[in-house]
Design an enzyme around this catalytic site. Structure first.
Site, PDB file in Angstrom:
ATOM      1  N   HIS A 169       0.795  -1.224   0.000  1.00 29.80           N
ATOM      2  CA  HIS A 169       0.000   0.000   0.000  1.00 29.80           C
ATOM      3  C   HIS A 169       0.829   1.276   0.000  1.00 29.80           C
ATOM      4  CE1 HIS A 169      -3.803   1.665  -0.762  1.00 29.80           C
ATOM      5  NE2 HIS A 169      -3.498   2.655   0.030  1.00 29.80           N
ATOM      6  N   TYR A 229       1.562   5.523  -2.281  1.00 28.95           N
ATOM      7  CA  TYR A 229       1.886   6.906  -1.889  1.00 28.95           C
ATOM      8  C   TYR A 229       3.211   7.341  -2.492  1.00 28.95           C
ATOM      9  CZ  TYR A 229      -1.897   5.900   1.256  1.00 28.95           C
ATOM     10  OH  TYR A 229      -3.113   5.526   1.752  1.00 28.95           O
ATOM     11  N   HIS A 246     -11.039   0.895  -9.931  1.00 31.52           N
ATOM     12  CA  HIS A 246     -10.664   1.847  -8.882  1.00 31.52           C
ATOM     13  C   HIS A 246      -9.234   2.348  -9.074  1.00 31.52           C
ATOM     14  CE1 HIS A 246      -9.318   3.343  -5.028  1.00 31.52           C
ATOM     15  NE2 HIS A 246      -8.468   2.343  -4.945  1.00 31.52           N
ATOM     16  N   PHE A 247      -8.270   1.443  -9.248  1.00 31.94           N
ATOM     17  CA  PHE A 247      -6.894   1.947  -9.245  1.00 31.94           C
ATOM     18  C   PHE A 247      -6.481   2.564 -10.583  1.00 31.94           C
ATOM     19  CE2 PHE A 247      -5.573  -2.610  -9.977  1.00 31.94           C
ATOM     20  CZ  PHE A 247      -4.839  -2.423 -11.140  1.00 31.94           C
ATOM     21  N   HIS A 248      -7.206   2.214 -11.670  1.00 33.06           N
ATOM     22  CA  HIS A 248      -6.909   2.955 -12.899  1.00 33.06           C
ATOM     23  C   HIS A 248      -7.363   4.406 -12.761  1.00 33.06           C
ATOM     24  CE1 HIS A 248      -5.744  -0.805 -14.828  1.00 33.06           C
ATOM     25  NE2 HIS A 248      -5.242  -0.077 -15.803  1.00 33.06           N
ATOM     26  N   ARG A 255     -11.127 -10.072 -12.020  1.00 29.70           N
ATOM     27  CA  ARG A 255     -10.251  -9.125 -12.717  1.00 29.70           C
ATOM     28  C   ARG A 255      -9.219  -9.809 -13.591  1.00 29.70           C
ATOM     29  NH1 ARG A 255      -6.402  -6.815  -7.858  1.00 29.70           N
ATOM     30  NH2 ARG A 255      -5.244  -5.923  -9.584  1.00 29.70           N
ATOM     31  N   ARG A 256      -8.637 -10.924 -13.123  1.00 24.04           N
ATOM     32  CA  ARG A 256      -7.479 -11.463 -13.847  1.00 24.04           C
ATOM     33  C   ARG A 256      -7.859 -12.649 -14.703  1.00 24.04           C
ATOM     34  NH1 ARG A 256      -5.619 -10.747  -8.471  1.00 24.04           N
ATOM     35  NH2 ARG A 256      -4.378  -8.835  -8.270  1.00 24.04           N
TER      36      ARG A 256
END
Ligand SMILES: [Cu+2]
Lengths: 175, 541
Positions: free
Chosen positions: B217, B221, B368-370, B431-432
């Site tokens: 995680h 950042y 979400h992360f895209h 997803r994969r």
């Protein structure tokens, strides 16, 4: 150090929001017992067939003397064993999943039956299915080039119609 | 200040980053086409998973690491007004990281490392993939060391002076990276490389996943901090105003680093090898880290409001219209904040301990992360590139209007691509997967969303090509006689006269991090040595 009064207010608001979310999660977890699947229990994946519990005859749906339902499933590239199971709706069902080889994940879409299956550990989830129907059981963690083909079925039968026929027949394409 | 050699050094980093980026974009389009299953001839799990693994490594590790290093060197030398310390060492770090990238790329491209960018033991890739990835990280540690040295050199030469905010943030990022890359380094050095070389017969995937979660995680950042830095130090000036608060910016960066480090467990919510109490503790920490983002949002919007009002904006919202929407940095920050709001909402769902079960490992997660990474973070990388290229090459940007079109299309493409992914995730699509092979009625409901996803992918590829075209054209154009532009850092509206030492240094914070890391990862890692665990042997794919 200088902090603008408006910014201070916003900071408290932001903290309050985070605090609210955390309290909801805490109440759910600590009072209603809604937790992520966490059952730190190890098992030797290479010797599953020799273990009492996950020997082939013991897989599938079992009802014990108290009427509690436990489903034992083995994940291995590229299938879940047994291939088809049938459980009653609106009833607590405890799943115990193990892997024979690599990482797998299992998810029954439209329900919250989801867990990772990590080799060396037993993944245990207790849930109940509100709506009867035919659901796919999907491997949702990449486990190799045949990963797309790793899935099976579950029939959720209305509670009153379900009979405790353990070890439902293994059918090739139970659609 | 910035001599030609230094500019070339920084441009080398940025070019490696963006070449990795454009290659990964082409793979991304192939992937949306392949997994839709609409084109029979493309169906190939082995090519698909090799592509997904390479796309992930290029975007998440190569683009980010090289961009952050180049950005950091530039910020350090310009904000501190010092040359980069020990250039031979800096070039050594660059070469090691580049060598590692090449070493990892070869097995990836020939399908000998299709383990995705999160490695997935006990799946086992070719050993040169792990060694290459390790060298990339080791190369970046040279950068970390140089940033820390320059920070203290400046501090010693300027006692009791506040360290320039841009450098404060960059040093925070270097420390964050040192702390967080240790987790994956332990996994690779003590588990994956020995297993791949045959020195060990088995490894414990539970331990491997826990170590990876240590990195997984805070690394987000690490990618995000340069974008936040641009929010604070470039945006207010480019928009024509002042930074609302310098001190709160420091507070935000400190909280991001200190509380961002010990919260990786939310990637393990669905895992059996960690107990629920630890997951709850990490869930708590995860919500704490929403705080610096909310503070950042406030400060950035307040800074934009100052700029809008200085430009004559009136009324409650009148200042929005008067902002310089044609300035790439200003436009980017507005689009970035919009994507951050939607992506952040998805993130709160993911972070919510039990709710996570609905969306875990579904298409929701890449959606979400895209948005957050591919959107918020990368759009600021573009803005920084548009700002830096003319300065570093001493040539004006090839086309300002193309830059604006590029930023808008990136935003629109991201919206088009990630919306169906969120829906598909709620409809249960994993997803994969490389194709939808399930013989189930449910999968019919997925089809229309696949069309939209493909369209979004093409818009994004077009936008990415525009970006590369614009910066390449800028660099290749013949030098115009006297084009000189300098980087300008935003002034805070209240000048910072004196700062408490805890807002101007990291010594205290490193100690706090050590304690927090021990609390949140001590028992979860040590338990693997107390209990009877069973290793797994490695598997091909
Ligand atoms: Cu699988």
């Amino acid at each position: 150090m200088h902090i603008d009064p408006l910014e201070r207010k916003w900071a408290y608001t932001a903290l309050g929001m985070a605090g609210l979310f955390v309290s909801i999660i805490m109440v759910d977890a600590l009072i209603h017992g809604i937790n992520a699947p966490s059952h730190v229990e190890t098992i030797d994946s290479a010797r599953l067939h020799l273990s009492e519990e996950f020997a082939e005859d013991n897989l599938g749906v079992k009802v014990d003397a108290q009427g509690d339902i436990t489903v034992r499933m083995v994940a291995g590239r590229y299938s879940f064993y047994p291939k088809h199971i049938s459980v009653p709706s609106e009833t607590k069902v405890t799943f115990r999943w193990v892997s024979t080889d690599v990482l797998h994940g299992v998810h029954i879409p439209m329900t919250n039956m989801s867990t990772m299956i990590v080799p060396g550990y037993v993944a245990q989830v207790t849930t109940s299915f509100p709506k009867p129907g035919e659901y796919p059981v999907l491997c949702n963690e990449y486990c190799g080039l045949g990963h797309d083909h790793m899935w099976s079925n579950i029939s959720v039968v209305a509670k009153e119609n379900w009979t405790a026929s353990t070890n439902a027949p293994v059918t090739g394409d139970a659609k | 200040m910035n001599n030609a050699v230094e500019n070339k050094f920084i441009l080398s980093h940025l070019w490696v980053a963006f070449i990795a980026f454009i290659l990964a974009c082409f793979m991304g389009v192939y992937q949306v086409l392949e997994r839709s299953g609409f084109i029979e001839a493309l169906t190939s799990p082995s090519v698909y998973f090799a592509s997904v693994s390479t796309h992930g490594v290029l975007m998440a590790f190569v683009l980010t690491t090289f961009f952050i290093m180049g950005f950091g060197y530039y910020v350090a030398s310009t904000s501190l007004k010092m040359p980069i310390w020990n250039k031979p060492l800096a070039w050594t770090g660059f070469s090691i990281a580049l060598g590692g990238t090449v070493l990892a790329a070869i097995p990836l491209l020939i399908g000998k490392a299709s383990v995705l960018y999160t490695f997935y033991p006990p799946l086992l890739a070719h050993v040169s993939f792990y060694i290459g990835a390790t060298l990339l990280v080791v190369g970046s540690w040279f950068w970390c060391a140089i940033m820390v040295v320059m920070f203290y050199q400046w501090k010693n030469a300027n006692p009791n002076q506040p360290v320039p905010l841009a450098m404060f943030a960059t040093t925070a990022n270097a420390l964050l990276w040192l702390w967080t890359s240790a987790g994956v380094a332990l996994e690779v050095l003590f588990q994956l490389i020995p297993l791949a070389l045959g020195w060990m017969d088995t490894i414990d995937p539970g331990l491997a996943r826990t170590l990876f979660a240590w990195t997984l995680h805070p690394i987000v950042y690490f990618w995000l901090i340069p974008s936040y830095t641009a929010f604070y130090v470039f945006v207010p000036k480019q928009a024509g105003g002042f930074l609302f608060s310098d001190e709160m910016a420091r507070v935000a960066f400190i909280i991001l680093v200190v509380f961002g480090l010990p919260i990786g467990f939310h990637h393990l919510y669905m895992d059996p090898e960690q107990a629920s109490g630890w997951k709850l503790l990490h869930a708590f920490g995860t919500f704490v880290v929403s705080f610096p983002t909310l503070i950042t949002g406030f400060t950035v919007i307040a800074s934009l409001e100052i700029a809008g009002r200085l430009r004559g904006g009136k009324g409650l919202f009148g200042w929005i219209g008067t902002l310089p929407w044609t300035n790439p940095m200003t436009l980017s920050v507005i689009l970035a904040l919009l994507m951050l709001i939607f992506g952040g909402f998805g993130g709160l769902v993911n972070a919510s301990y039990a709710m996570n079960a609905m969306v875990h490992n579904t298409a929701w997660v890449p959606g979400h992360f895209h948005l957050i990474f591919g959107g918020t973070t990368i759009i600021m990388y573009f803005a920084i590139a548009y700002y830096f290229w003319p300065i570093l090459t001493r040539k004006p940007l090839f086309s300002d209007s193309l830059a604006l079109i590029q930023l808008w299309t990136w935003f629109i493409g991201m919206a088009i691509m990630t919306t169906p992914w969120h829906v598909l995730g709620l409809l249960g699509q994993p997803r994969r997967i490389s194709s939808v092979a399930y013989n189930s009625l449910l999968t019919l409901s997925w089809d229309p969303y696949e069309f939209v996803m493909i369209f979004g992918g093409f818009v994004l590829l077009g936008s990415a090509c525009l970006f590369i075209y614009n910066v390449a054209k800028t660099q290749l154009s013949s030098a115009s006689a006297e084009f000189v532009q300098q980087v300008e850092y935003a002034e805070p509206i209240h000048a910072v006269e004196s700062l408490p030492e805890y807002l101007n240094d990291f010594k205290l914070w490193n100690k706090v991090i050590a304690v927090l890391m021990f609390i949140s990862f001590g028992v979860p890692i040590l338990q693997f040595f107390f209990m009877d665990t069973f290793g797994s042997s490695g598997w091909g794919y």
